[in-house]
Design a protein around this motif. Structure first.
Motif, mmCIF file in Angstrom:
data_model
loop_
_atom_site.group_PDB
_atom_site.id
_atom_site.type_symbol
_atom_site.label_atom_id
_atom_site.label_comp_id
_atom_site.label_asym_id
_atom_site.label_seq_id
_atom_site.Cartn_x
_atom_site.Cartn_y
_atom_site.Cartn_z
ATOM 1 N N LEU A 154 41.897 32.224 32.907
ATOM 2 C CA LEU A 154 41.128 33.110 33.788
ATOM 3 C C LEU A 154 41.319 34.605 33.499
ATOM 4 O O LEU A 154 40.314 35.323 33.340
ATOM 5 C CB LEU A 154 41.449 32.759 35.249
ATOM 6 C CG LEU A 154 40.696 33.520 36.322
ATOM 7 C CD1 LEU A 154 39.181 33.385 36.151
ATOM 8 C CD2 LEU A 154 41.104 33.011 37.710
ATOM 9 N N VAL A 158 38.063 37.318 32.994
ATOM 10 C CA VAL A 158 37.611 37.971 34.232
ATOM 11 C C VAL A 158 36.494 38.979 33.936
ATOM 12 O O VAL A 158 35.452 38.991 34.609
ATOM 13 C CB VAL A 158 38.800 38.643 34.962
ATOM 14 C CG1 VAL A 158 38.311 39.658 35.981
ATOM 15 C CG2 VAL A 158 39.645 37.583 35.672
ATOM 16 N N LEU A 161 33.274 37.293 33.239
ATOM 17 C CA LEU A 161 32.677 36.748 34.468
ATOM 18 C C LEU A 161 31.951 37.846 35.236
ATOM 19 O O LEU A 161 30.844 37.654 35.744
ATOM 20 C CB LEU A 161 33.763 36.108 35.353
ATOM 21 C CG LEU A 161 34.359 34.793 34.842
ATOM 22 C CD1 LEU A 161 35.631 34.434 35.608
ATOM 23 C CD2 LEU A 161 33.343 33.654 34.951
ATOM 24 N N ILE A 162 32.580 39.025 35.291
ATOM 25 C CA ILE A 162 31.957 40.143 36.010
ATOM 26 C C ILE A 162 30.657 40.536 35.304
ATOM 27 O O ILE A 162 29.631 40.777 35.942
ATOM 28 C CB ILE A 162 32.910 41.371 36.032
ATOM 29 C CG1 ILE A 162 34.230 41.007 36.704
ATOM 30 C CG2 ILE A 162 32.262 42.593 36.681
ATOM 31 C CD1 ILE A 162 34.176 40.709 38.164
ATOM 32 N N VAL A 169 34.275 32.525 42.602
ATOM 33 C CA VAL A 169 35.110 31.764 41.663
ATOM 34 C C VAL A 169 36.067 30.872 42.469
ATOM 35 O O VAL A 169 36.604 31.292 43.499
ATOM 36 C CB VAL A 169 35.918 32.711 40.743
ATOM 37 C CG1 VAL A 169 36.903 31.924 39.877
ATOM 38 C CG2 VAL A 169 34.981 33.529 39.856
ATOM 39 N N GLY A 211 44.949 35.905 37.607
ATOM 40 C CA GLY A 211 43.485 35.822 37.634
ATOM 41 C C GLY A 211 42.949 36.074 39.036
ATOM 42 O O GLY A 211 41.956 36.786 39.231
ATOM 43 N N LEU A 215 40.417 39.165 40.060
ATOM 44 C CA LEU A 215 39.090 38.928 40.651
ATOM 45 C C LEU A 215 38.948 39.665 41.981
ATOM 46 O O LEU A 215 37.918 40.288 42.259
ATOM 47 C CB LEU A 215 38.874 37.424 40.869
ATOM 48 C CG LEU A 215 38.664 36.593 39.609
ATOM 49 C CD1 LEU A 215 38.765 35.117 39.917
ATOM 50 C CD2 LEU A 215 37.300 36.899 38.974
ATOM 51 N N ARG A 218 38.196 43.173 41.781
ATOM 52 C CA ARG A 218 36.815 43.433 41.370
ATOM 53 C C ARG A 218 35.805 42.921 42.394
ATOM 54 O O ARG A 218 34.635 42.719 42.077
ATOM 55 C CB ARG A 218 36.574 42.792 40.002
ATOM 56 C CG ARG A 218 37.304 43.520 38.879
ATOM 57 C CD ARG A 218 37.505 42.612 37.663
ATOM 58 N NE ARG A 218 38.167 43.295 36.567
ATOM 59 C CZ ARG A 218 39.492 43.511 36.485
ATOM 60 N NH1 ARG A 218 40.285 43.104 37.458
ATOM 61 N NH2 ARG A 218 40.004 44.138 35.452
ATOM 62 N N VAL A 220 35.290 40.016 43.677
ATOM 63 C CA VAL A 220 34.748 38.663 43.542
ATOM 64 C C VAL A 220 35.378 37.809 44.644
ATOM 65 O O VAL A 220 36.569 37.940 44.933
ATOM 66 C CB VAL A 220 35.094 38.077 42.150
ATOM 67 C CG1 VAL A 220 34.666 36.620 42.051
ATOM 68 C CG2 VAL A 220 34.436 38.907 41.057
ATOM 69 N N VAL A 222 37.053 34.647 46.047
ATOM 70 C CA VAL A 222 37.816 33.559 45.428
ATOM 71 C C VAL A 222 38.138 32.492 46.459
ATOM 72 O O VAL A 222 38.656 32.781 47.538
ATOM 73 C CB VAL A 222 39.131 34.090 44.804
ATOM 74 C CG1 VAL A 222 39.900 32.935 44.154
ATOM 75 C CG2 VAL A 222 38.839 35.179 43.778
#
Ligand code: CLF
Ligand code: SF4
Length: 503
Positions: A154, A158, A161-162, A169, A211, A215, A218, A220, A222
């Motif tokens: 991960l 990362v 993914l962004i 995620v 990870g 995330l 950022r 995201v 989770v």
């Protein structure tokens, strides 16, 4: 005393942050999150318990390889970190996956999310995974993208993914102690070699937590999945829950281990048992003070299609999709229209519930509901939309709600074989009926839109009250109403509740 919905408050105004907070569950549990993050969950069926009544997800099975071994996994089947073991999905090439996603999203306009969750680990197959995401972003920009991983690779991915706009995620974290990890993971493949034992588990845990932090930094969302394995990590998962909450995880999904000899997994073959429903509920309860706890996960397969409680994957196999022609622009418009209608419906229900709550509080307070009354479990047959809209005999699962003096809350679901398979087979289903009645143990009432006389009588004989009087009504309101009726009629003395073993 006012009765209220505990872990699934009303939708409220869909544009306000409160509405979004309501949609995911208790506002207290989510109050640490910024509004812009909360808005992301409104139509994600896994991250929002309420959304799962309305919105569908689909998985595309593009990721065959894996970089670790879990003792609950047999590589012939799907990744058990997100799916039930013993299920094989149709492996797709990235371009096939994009075509399939477009076809599904055109035919099931409630689809709001496409996820990659196997059959191996998506980040152990980065080319295939990111090629699929690129295709989806280009062809269906209105659909959310989601990924579920064991977390080993991960941190490395990362940023990628962004770049692909992945807003959700899932990381499977079964432990934060390498000694426990060594009993779950026999090896990992790391830095071009196989590593075993505690050393392997330590690397995996470090990568997972790193990870997670990256995330969250950022923005995201989770979700952390944990497989509950009695005698191995069951006592430890509360600590996992605390750590992942501190690191910013949005929701914790504690799933029961499913281990049977026929799955051919290490745990299946060595007789490791899964948790009972009571053990799972108790752990979820113990963790729920720490973090939002997901209770509506269906451990779906890596080619799952449809609302969480239904599986329409068989309708969308590649051979069936080969000659389908799809007007993508028209499909996107249909989706937008459908999602608008859903939000309108949620808003209306939110207003109706607010009125319902205020009437109960102001004009007919439920004075007779005091703490001496027992909690009651009710099983609900629904096809979605948050209402009671399924015939008893056609339910392939029942949602379980608990009504108590504190209010109503969703506890989980139980799978059932459909008792009724149509007019042609009427009367052939005696075994199906007794199986369904067995899975409803501990429930005082079953709420459905319709029920035949035979199952009605059988349920009554089993001490379960059938109720078809609340068809098309909002589930929580109906549960509250029926609870009130039980108390009013004297059918629910604390003694009865104890006798039936429901408290
Ligand atoms: Fe799929 Fe997972 Fe995304 Fe959902 S499933 S990748 S977060 S879109 Fe959902 Fe299915 Fe449970 Fe997963 S019900 S197994 S939690
Ligand atoms: Fe199996 Fe998933 Fe574990 Fe890999 S991460 S071994 S596919 S359960």
């Amino acid at each position: 005393m006012e009765l209220k919905v505990i872990n699934q408050p009303s939708a409220g105004c869909p544009t306000s942050s409160c509405a979004t907070r309501s949609a995911i569950g208790s506002s207290d549990q989510s109050s640490h999150l910024p509004d812009r993050v909360l808005e992301k969950v409104n139509n994600h069926p896994c991250f929002s318990e309420q959304a799962h009544h309305y919105y569908a997800r689909m998985h595309v099975a593009v990721a065959p390889a894996c970089n670790i071994q879990c003792h609950y996994c047999n590589r012939k089947f799907d990744c058990a970190n997100e799916s039930r073991p013993g299920v094989v999905s149709e492996l797709l090439e990235p371009d096939q996956a994009v075509s399939k996603a477009l076809a599904v999203a055109a035919e099931i306009p409630q689809t709001s999310v496409v996820g990659i969750a196997g059959p191996g680990d998506p980040l152990a197959n980065p080319q295939r995974t990111f090629k699929t995401f690129r295709g989806l972003t280009k062809c269906a920009p209105d659909i959310k993208l989601c990924v579920s991983t064991n977390g080993l690779q991960l941190p490395q991915y990362v940023d990628e993914l962004i770049k692909h706009n992945i807003g959700h995620v899932t990381i499977t974290i079964n432990c934060i102690d390498p000694a426990i990890g060594a009993r779950i993971y026999p090896w990992i493949f790391w830095d071009h070699r196989r590593i075993r034992g505690e050393k392997a588990a330590k690397i995996l845990i470090e990568q997972q937590l790193k990870g997670l932090e990256m995330l969250v930094e950022r923005d995201v969302l989770v979700k952390v999945n944990s497989v509950m394995i009695p005698g191995i990590n069951d006592q430890h998962l509360k600590a996992v829950s605390g750590v992942v909450k501190t690191k910013g995880a949005f929701v914790h999904n504690i799933m029961p281990l499913i281990a049977k000899p026929e799955h051919g997994t290490y745990y299946g073959l060595t007789g490791q048992r899964g948790p009972t429903e009571a053990e799972l509920n108790a752990l979820q309860e113990a963790c729920s003070g720490n973090i939002n706890v997901m209770r509506h996960c269906r451990q779906c397969r890596s080619d799952a299609v449809g609302l969480l409680g239904e599986d329409r994957s068989a309708e969308f196999t590649m051979d069936k999709l080969e000659n389908k022609e799809i007007d993508h622009e028209a499909a996107m418009k249909r989706r937008a229209k459908m999602h608008k209608a859903i939000e309108g419906q949620r808003k209306m229900r939110g207003q109706a519930r607010a009125t319902f709550d205020s009437q109960k509080t102001d004009s007919t307070p439920l004075r007779y509901v005091d703490s001496k009354h027992a909690s009651v479990r009710m099983a609900v047959a629904t096809r979605g939309a948050g209402v009671i809209n399924q015939h008893f005999g056609q339910a392939s699962e029942f949602l379980i709600y608990e009504a108590s003096p504190e209010g109503v809350r969703f506890l989980g679901y139980r799978k059932a074989g459909r008792y009724c398979s149509g007019v042609d087979n009427c009367g052939d289903s005696a075994n199906g009926l007794s199986d369904t009645i067995r899975i409803l143990h501990g429930c005082t009432v079953v709420l459905c839109s319709k029920i035949g006389i035979e199952p009605w009588n059988e349920l009554e004989s089993a001490g379960i009250i059938p109720n078809g009087e609340h068809a098309d009504e909002c589930i929580e309101e109906a549960v509250i109403e029926v609870y009130r009726e039980l108390i009013e009629s004297g059918a629910l003395s604390p003694h009865d509740a104890l006798y039936k073993g429901i408290i």
